[in-house]
Design an enzyme around this catalytic site. Structure first.
Site, PDB file in Angstrom:
ATOM      1  N   HIS A  51       0.854  -1.194   0.000  1.00 54.07           N
ATOM      2  CA  HIS A  51       0.000   0.000   0.000  1.00 54.07           C
ATOM      3  C   HIS A  51       0.886   1.240   0.000  1.00 54.07           C
ATOM      4  O   HIS A  51       2.109   1.155   0.075  1.00 54.07           O
ATOM      5  CB  HIS A  51      -0.971  -0.010   1.177  1.00 54.07           C
ATOM      6  N   HIS A  53       1.402   3.995   1.984  1.00 53.30           N
ATOM      7  CA  HIS A  53       1.930   4.769   3.102  1.00 53.30           C
ATOM      8  C   HIS A  53       3.461   4.891   3.020  1.00 53.30           C
ATOM      9  O   HIS A  53       4.152   3.937   2.650  1.00 53.30           O
ATOM     10  CB  HIS A  53       1.514   4.153   4.432  1.00 53.30           C
ATOM     11  N   ASP A  55       5.904   4.943   5.118  1.00 55.05           N
ATOM     12  CA  ASP A  55       6.796   4.027   5.840  1.00 55.05           C
ATOM     13  C   ASP A  55       6.893   2.667   5.152  1.00 55.05           C
ATOM     14  O   ASP A  55       7.651   1.791   5.597  1.00 55.05           O
ATOM     15  CB  ASP A  55       6.372   3.874   7.303  1.00 55.05           C
ATOM     16  N   HIS A  56       6.177   2.495   4.043  1.00 56.01           N
ATOM     17  CA  HIS A  56       6.268   1.284   3.220  1.00 56.01           C
ATOM     18  C   HIS A  56       6.853   1.563   1.835  1.00 56.01           C
ATOM     19  O   HIS A  56       7.255   0.629   1.148  1.00 56.01           O
ATOM     20  CB  HIS A  56       4.888   0.646   3.065  1.00 56.01           C
ATOM     21  N   HIS A 105      -7.435  -0.654   5.724  1.00 53.97           N
ATOM     22  CA  HIS A 105      -6.392   0.244   6.222  1.00 53.97           C
ATOM     23  C   HIS A 105      -6.199   1.387   5.219  1.00 53.97           C
ATOM     24  O   HIS A 105      -6.185   2.559   5.582  1.00 53.97           O
ATOM     25  CB  HIS A 105      -5.100  -0.547   6.412  1.00 53.97           C
ATOM     26  N   ASP A 126      -0.174  -3.895   6.342  1.00 56.46           N
ATOM     27  CA  ASP A 126      -0.805  -3.406   7.570  1.00 56.46           C
ATOM     28  C   ASP A 126      -2.270  -3.811   7.670  1.00 56.46           C
ATOM     29  O   ASP A 126      -3.042  -3.168   8.386  1.00 56.46           O
ATOM     30  CB  ASP A 126      -0.699  -1.871   7.638  1.00 56.46           C
ATOM     31  N   HIS A 164       4.861  -4.717  10.940  1.00 57.88           N
ATOM     32  CA  HIS A 164       5.224  -3.991  12.168  1.00 57.88           C
ATOM     33  C   HIS A 164       5.357  -4.945  13.336  1.00 57.88           C
ATOM     34  O   HIS A 164       4.657  -5.958  13.419  1.00 57.88           O
ATOM     35  CB  HIS A 164       4.161  -2.933  12.507  1.00 57.88           C
TER      36      HIS A 164
END
Length: 252
Positions: A51, A53, A55-56, A105, A126, A164
């Site tokens: 996805h 985001h 942090d990915h 998410h 996530d 995570h």
């Protein structure tokens, strides 16, 4: 045989590094630097994204420039060279991979199921966490409940590689939602021992999640009762129970 290991990033992210012989792929590289260190001079063939985001995805551009590698993921993400959508199939290390759309998410979220000689690996970003699930930033409770149901239907031996290290916090909530569940107590002790030695609590398995993850256990009486008590209302459907659990977890 594929070797899969976590590359820690930021405070609690895991970038999954897959390799076999001289072929290397990573999943959700939010940061390029730890990936480059992990490769130790070897070439990166490709990236899988679940996805959008940051942090990915934050390391994608730097890795793409350095290695001229493929980027597989949702079409919504800049830099993707192979857009993926629900039902797509592709080969990785010579093994079959299937794409599942799992919105909730985020709306563009996908999961990848890799079947390796009788072993099933799930890269779920996530959406599904160890003993938990992702927050609903873009999707609805109906979407997330459906997405989790799709993942829960995979074989129980499926290895679950989420993104995570949230396991202990999620298990604390699971214990509040279902305090009499001995599997949660046992899993909590094992997770504490792993983290005390700085070892990851992942991968999990679908079977473990079915026994300990409250978001996959909305049909169990104790979970229903706790969710209804928190909502202060009668909850009639699995989606209503899930939505109450998710709201409770958001402020837990």
């Amino acid at each position: 045989m594929i070797t899969i290991r976590p590359i820690p990033a930021f405070n609690d992210n895991y970038i999954w590094h897959l390799h076999q012989d001289r072929e290397h792929w990573v999943v959700d590289p939010g940061d390029a630097a730890p990936v480059i260190r992990s490769l130790d001079g070897q070439k990166l063939q490709g990236i899988l994204l679940t996805h959008h985001h940051l942090d990915h995805t934050g390391g994608v551009q730097a890795l793409k420039e350095k290695y001229d590698c493929e980027v597989f993921g949702p079409a919504s993400i800049q830099g993707v060279t192979r857009p993926l959508q629900d039902g797509d199939r592709f080969s990785l290390f010579g093994y079959d991979c299937e794409v599942l759309a799992v919105p909730g998410h985020t709306l563009d979220h996908i999961a990848v199921v890799l079947n390796e000689d009788g072993t099933t690996h799930l890269f779920c970003g996530d959406t599904l966490f160890a003993a938990g699930c992702g927050r609903l930033f873009e999707g609805t409770p109906q979407q997330m409940h459906h997405s989790l149901s799709r993942l829960a239907a995979l074989p129980e031996a499926t290895k679950v590689y989420c993104a995570h290290e949230y396991t202990l916090a999620n298990l604390a909530f699971a214990a509040a939602a279902e305090p009499e569940n001995p599997d949660i107590q046992e899993r909590t002790a094992a997770a504490r021992a792993a983290r005390a030695q700085n070892r990851p609590t992942l991968p999990s398995t679908i079977g473990t999640e079915l026994r300990t993850n409250p978001f996959l256990r909305t049909g169990f009486p104790e979970i229903r009762a706790k969710a209804a008590a928190h909502a202060g209302d009668t909850l009639k459907t699995p989606v209503e129970i899930f939505a109450s659990l998710r709201r409770w977890k958001d402020t837990f």
